[in-house]
Design an enzyme around this catalytic site. Structure first.
Site, PDB file in Angstrom:
ATOM      1  N   ASN A 191       1.545 -20.628 -42.749  1.00 11.47           N
ATOM      2  CA  ASN A 191       1.586 -21.688 -43.771  1.00 11.47           C
ATOM      3  C   ASN A 191       0.353 -21.687 -44.672  1.00 11.47           C
ATOM      4  OD1 ASN A 191       4.072 -22.723 -42.684  1.00 11.47           O
ATOM      5  ND2 ASN A 191       2.867 -23.683 -41.050  1.00 11.47           N
ATOM      6  N   ARG A 192      -0.317 -20.549 -44.744  1.00  9.47           N
ATOM      7  CA  ARG A 192      -1.517 -20.391 -45.565  1.00  9.47           C
ATOM      8  C   ARG A 192      -2.664 -21.303 -45.132  1.00  9.47           C
ATOM      9  NH1 ARG A 192       1.203 -16.603 -46.215  1.00  9.47           N
ATOM     10  NH2 ARG A 192       1.721 -15.549 -48.172  1.00  9.47           N
ATOM     11  N   LEU A 193      -2.599 -21.833 -43.918  1.00  6.33           N
ATOM     12  CA  LEU A 193      -3.700 -22.641 -43.380  1.00  6.33           C
ATOM     13  C   LEU A 193      -4.637 -21.712 -42.604  1.00  6.33           C
ATOM     14  CD1 LEU A 193      -1.855 -25.902 -42.249  1.00  6.33           C
ATOM     15  CD2 LEU A 193      -3.244 -25.513 -44.296  1.00  6.33           C
TER      16      LEU A 193
END
Length: 214
Positions: A191-193
């Site tokens: 989630n691009r975290l």
């Protein structure tokens, strides 16, 4: 125009959390570097980009090979009068960057640079294959030349000159040590975290560890 909006992948191979990292960034680098070097899908784990700022204020980035690292810093070799060499001699700073996509990892290193001792540059220079030694002696790196034949003719002349003799290290060729004052470790996450852990040198001795938002 090619639409690249859908070219993406999920990063989920690992994580980077405070309870598992080393307190010294060089030790953390060593762990990651050894893992990258042992990965058969990574061709040159020691390939890194070196970015410097030129006189017009624009950064210039190129790929070089890391040749050694110690608790003091990271060592690579170049022509001191090349574009990178001239920028380093002017600012004494550079940014190093490692990217290992197979591990979904990157490392960003901001550092102060200085030349290593001449005897160390001599030792490394003469450990290289003779062809590489001649190449360093032949090339006026980053300078304009008339054509490819200029290099090939000069190489042939030097091959004959040093057929049975040691190639002297050019005075304008040698090593730099990049002494880091900030090192960021980036681990891709879903989630691009992504995980971003940064070490910042304080008082020239201690490393402050922080987490940055992705």
């Amino acid at each position: 125009m090619e639409n690249l909006h859908d070219k993406r992948k999920v990063y989920d191979k690992s994580q980077l959390i405070e309870s598992e990292i080393k307190q010294n960034p060089i030790e953390q680098f060593r762990d990651w570097f050894m893992e990258a070097g042992g990965n058969p899908d990574i061709y040159e784990a020691n390939a890194m980009s070196v970015s410097t700022v030129e006189e017009d204020g624009c950064p210039r980035t190129r790929m070089v090979l890391l040749k050694a690292y110690t608790y003091e810093g990271f060592i690579f070799y170049t022509n001191y009068t090349s574009k990178k060499g001239r920028s380093i001699e002017k600012t004494h700073t550079a940014c190093l960057h490692f990217f290992w996509p197979n591990l979904e990892r990157q490392i960003i290193i901001k550092a102060n640079l200085e030349r290593i001792a001449e005897n160390l540059s001599d030792g490394y220079f003469h450990s290289r294959p003779k062809g590489s030694q001649l190449g360093a002696a032949v090339s006026p790196q980053s300078r304009e030349i008339p054509d490819r034949e200029f290099l090939e003719k000069k190489l042939k002349q030097m091959e004959e000159q040093y057929t049975n003799a040691e190639v002297p290290r050019p005075a304008d060729w040698g090593g730099y040590i990049a002494k880091p004052y900030e090192i960021e470790f980036w681990q891709g996450r879903p989630n691009r975290l992504h995980d971003r852990i940064v070490y910042q040198l304080e008082n020239g001795i201690d490393w402050k560890i922080s987490r940055l938002a992705p």
